[in-house]
Design a protein around this motif. Structure first.
Motif, PDB file in Angstrom:
ATOM      1  N   LEU A  12       0.705  -1.292   0.057  1.00 46.68           N
ATOM      2  CA  LEU A  12      -0.131   0.136   0.054  1.00 46.68           C
ATOM      3  C   LEU A  12       0.968   0.878  -0.058  1.00 46.68           C
ATOM      4  N   ASP A  13       2.187   1.234   0.455  1.00 48.37           N
ATOM      5  CA  ASP A  13       2.964   2.180   0.583  1.00 48.37           C
ATOM      6  C   ASP A  13       3.994   2.265  -0.727  1.00 48.37           C
ATOM      7  N   ASN A  14       3.674   1.679  -1.626  1.00 44.48           N
ATOM      8  CA  ASN A  14       4.246   1.791  -2.991  1.00 44.48           C
ATOM      9  C   ASN A  14       5.833   0.978  -3.092  1.00 44.48           C
ATOM     10  N   PHE A  15       5.799  -0.013  -2.561  1.00 39.46           N
ATOM     11  CA  PHE A  15       7.185  -0.769  -2.329  1.00 39.46           C
ATOM     12  C   PHE A  15       6.863  -2.214  -3.217  1.00 39.46           C
ATOM     13  N   ILE A  16       7.782  -2.406  -4.029  1.00 41.67           N
ATOM     14  CA  ILE A  16       7.712  -3.737  -4.406  1.00 41.67           C
ATOM     15  C   ILE A  16       8.520  -4.855  -4.140  1.00 41.67           C
ATOM     16  N   ALA A  17       9.317  -4.383  -3.168  1.00 39.98           N
ATOM     17  CA  ALA A  17       9.952  -5.586  -2.293  1.00 39.98           C
ATOM     18  C   ALA A  17      10.240  -4.958  -1.014  1.00 39.98           C
ATOM     19  N   ASP A  18      10.169  -5.874   0.017  1.00 41.47           N
ATOM     20  CA  ASP A  18      10.456  -5.529   1.714  1.00 41.47           C
ATOM     21  C   ASP A  18      11.776  -6.194   1.981  1.00 41.47           C
ATOM     22  N   GLN A  19      12.182  -5.842   3.256  1.00 39.57           N
ATOM     23  CA  GLN A  19      13.265  -6.295   3.760  1.00 39.57           C
ATOM     24  C   GLN A  19      13.462  -7.746   3.541  1.00 39.57           C
ATOM     25  N   GLY A  20      12.362  -8.725   3.589  1.00 36.66           N
ATOM     26  CA  GLY A  20      12.406 -10.152   3.866  1.00 36.66           C
ATOM     27  C   GLY A  20      13.014 -10.534   2.210  1.00 36.66           C
ATOM     28  N   MET A  21      12.276  -9.756   1.312  1.00 36.79           N
ATOM     29  CA  MET A  21      12.615 -10.098  -0.264  1.00 36.79           C
ATOM     30  C   MET A  21      14.000  -9.705  -0.482  1.00 36.79           C
ATOM     31  N   LEU A  22      14.590  -8.594   0.131  1.00 38.71           N
ATOM     32  CA  LEU A  22      15.844  -7.918  -0.342  1.00 38.71           C
ATOM     33  C   LEU A  22      16.831  -8.837   0.110  1.00 38.71           C
ATOM     34  N   THR A  23      16.700  -9.835   1.462  1.00 38.75           N
ATOM     35  CA  THR A  23      17.760 -10.429   2.026  1.00 38.75           C
ATOM     36  C   THR A  23      17.522 -11.919   1.480  1.00 38.75           C
ATOM     37  N   GLY A  24      16.405 -11.979   0.914  1.00 39.56           N
ATOM     38  CA  GLY A  24      15.957 -13.335   0.051  1.00 39.56           C
ATOM     39  C   GLY A  24      15.277 -14.330   1.112  1.00 39.56           C
ATOM     40  N   GLU A 122      14.077   0.348 -10.331  1.00 41.48           N
ATOM     41  CA  GLU A 122      14.853   1.234 -11.298  1.00 41.48           C
ATOM     42  C   GLU A 122      14.562   1.265 -12.753  1.00 41.48           C
ATOM     43  N   LEU A 123      14.759  -0.032 -13.229  1.00 40.01           N
ATOM     44  CA  LEU A 123      14.153  -0.086 -14.575  1.00 40.01           C
ATOM     45  C   LEU A 123      12.857   0.556 -15.088  1.00 40.01           C
ATOM     46  N   ALA A 124      11.740   0.269 -14.118  1.00 36.59           N
ATOM     47  CA  ALA A 124      10.573   1.041 -14.277  1.00 36.59           C
ATOM     48  C   ALA A 124      10.731   2.379 -14.073  1.00 36.59           C
ATOM     49  N   GLY A 125      11.333   2.956 -13.353  1.00 37.20           N
ATOM     50  CA  GLY A 125      11.450   4.373 -13.127  1.00 37.20           C
ATOM     51  C   GLY A 125      12.103   4.929 -14.349  1.00 37.20           C
ATOM     52  N   SER A 126      12.917   4.361 -14.937  1.00 33.85           N
ATOM     53  CA  SER A 126      13.652   4.973 -16.086  1.00 33.85           C
ATOM     54  C   SER A 126      12.703   5.060 -17.512  1.00 33.85           C
ATOM     55  N   LEU A 127      11.682   3.963 -17.405  1.00 31.82           N
ATOM     56  CA  LEU A 127      10.834   3.936 -18.376  1.00 31.82           C
ATOM     57  C   LEU A 127       9.664   4.628 -18.433  1.00 31.82           C
ATOM     58  N   GLY A 148      12.057  -0.458   1.134  1.00 27.53           N
ATOM     59  CA  GLY A 148      12.267  -1.503   0.400  1.00 27.53           C
ATOM     60  C   GLY A 148      12.580  -0.845  -0.952  1.00 27.53           C
ATOM     61  N   ILE A 149      12.078  -1.646  -1.883  1.00 29.22           N
ATOM     62  CA  ILE A 149      12.471  -1.146  -3.397  1.00 29.22           C
ATOM     63  C   ILE A 149      11.032  -0.531  -3.764  1.00 29.22           C
ATOM     64  N   SER A 150      11.244   0.875  -4.085  1.00 27.00           N
ATOM     65  CA  SER A 150       9.978   1.668  -4.689  1.00 27.00           C
ATOM     66  C   SER A 150       9.493   1.118  -6.093  1.00 27.00           C
ATOM     67  N   LEU A 151       8.186   1.507  -6.191  1.00 23.34           N
ATOM     68  CA  LEU A 151       7.520   0.917  -7.466  1.00 23.34           C
ATOM     69  C   LEU A 151       8.459   1.447  -8.596  1.00 23.34           C
ATOM     70  N   PHE A 152       8.935   2.887  -8.422  1.00 23.25           N
ATOM     71  CA  PHE A 152       9.452   3.619  -9.715  1.00 23.25           C
ATOM     72  C   PHE A 152      10.960   3.973  -9.312  1.00 23.25           C
ATOM     73  N   GLY A 153      11.477   3.150  -8.268  1.00 20.01           N
ATOM     74  CA  GLY A 153      12.935   3.514  -8.085  1.00 20.01           C
ATOM     75  C   GLY A 153      13.092   5.015  -7.313  1.00 20.01           C
ATOM     76  N   ASN A 154      13.610   5.842  -7.814  1.00 19.67           N
ATOM     77  CA  ASN A 154      14.169   6.908  -7.317  1.00 19.67           C
ATOM     78  C   ASN A 154      13.266   7.928  -8.079  1.00 19.67           C
ATOM     79  N   ILE A 155      12.690   7.590  -9.069  1.00 18.88           N
ATOM     80  CA  ILE A 155      11.843   8.665 -10.204  1.00 18.88           C
ATOM     81  C   ILE A 155      10.652   8.846  -9.269  1.00 18.88           C
ATOM     82  N   LYS A 156      10.155  10.107  -9.049  1.00 22.97           N
ATOM     83  CA  LYS A 156       8.757  10.645  -8.606  1.00 22.97           C
ATOM     84  C   LYS A 156       7.846  11.073 -10.016  1.00 22.97           C
ATOM     85  N   PRO A 157       7.265  10.115 -10.657  1.00 20.89           N
ATOM     86  CA  PRO A 157       6.615  10.575 -11.856  1.00 20.89           C
ATOM     87  C   PRO A 157       5.284  11.162 -11.594  1.00 20.89           C
ATOM     88  N   CYS A 158       4.648  11.976 -12.477  1.00 19.38           N
ATOM     89  CA  CYS A 158       3.465  12.581 -12.355  1.00 19.38           C
ATOM     90  C   CYS A 158       2.800  12.333 -13.477  1.00 19.38           C
TER      91      CYS A 158
END
Length: 183
Positions: A12-24, A122-127, A148-158
């Motif tokens: 709900l807070d726009n992350f595609i991966a949380d800490q559990g996913m990041l650590t595997g 990151e790829l989604a953000g650039s696209l 975690g990992i944001s839906l669009f990385g560091n990009i803040k699209p509008c």
């Protein structure tokens, strides 16, 4: 012309991966991997002829037995974008070290199909920055992960969205499908 569809699980807070996913360690993730949304997901991905995936997302599969050069999803042509990965491209999995934007612009022009943007942020953000994503299919998990990992990385699209479909599952996942309207 091909359509790029970003079909992804998100909190709900726009992350595609949380800490559990990041650590595997999937036992520590809050994301739901079981439920009545799973058969729909497996049906949904059958519409795609190819997929786009960032190198970090592709490497995530290595923690679960995938090997470099192997597809994460059988029967779908993989384009993996990474400057650091090293493996021989093959019929199923092509390693792309060149500029992802130019490659995907060309791919969209050459193809007449649906292309799955599988991840990562990151790829989604650039696209999205270059207006190359046509549709969002979000499997919104009923969780707040905080980081975690944001839906669009560091990009803040509008941009505006047009709702074209909505499905709710018994485990609380909601799956809206939106066409993107770039302004």
């Amino acid at each position: 012309m091909a359509e790029v569809i970003y079909h992804v699980a998100v909190s709900l807070d726009n992350f595609i991966a949380d800490q559990g996913m990041l650590t595997g360690n999937l036992e520590e993730t809050l994301f739901l991997f079981e439920g009545d949304h799973v058969p729909d997901f497996l049906t949904d991905i059958q519409q795609f002829e190819s997929l786009l995936m960032g190198g970090k997302t592709y490497e995530f599969g290595f923690k679960f037995g995938n090997k470099p050069g192997e597809p994460s999803y059988r029967g779908i042509k993989h384009y993996i974008f990474s400057s650091s990965l090293q493996f021989e491209s093959n019929e199923e999995v092509e390693l792309i070290k060149e500029d992802s934007i130019d490659f995907i612009k060309d791919l969209k022009q050459q193809e007449n199909c649906k292309i799955w943007l599988c991840g990562g942020g990151e790829l989604a953000g650039s696209l999205i920055k270059h207006q190359l994503i046509d549709q969002l299919v979000l499997k919104i998990n009923p969780i707040i992960v905080g980081e975690g990992i944001s839906l669009f990385g560091n990009i803040k699209p509008c941009f505006k969205l047009e709702l074209v479909d909505m499905k709710q599952y018994s485990n609380g996942i909601i799956k809206p499908t939106y066409n993107i309207i770039y302004t």
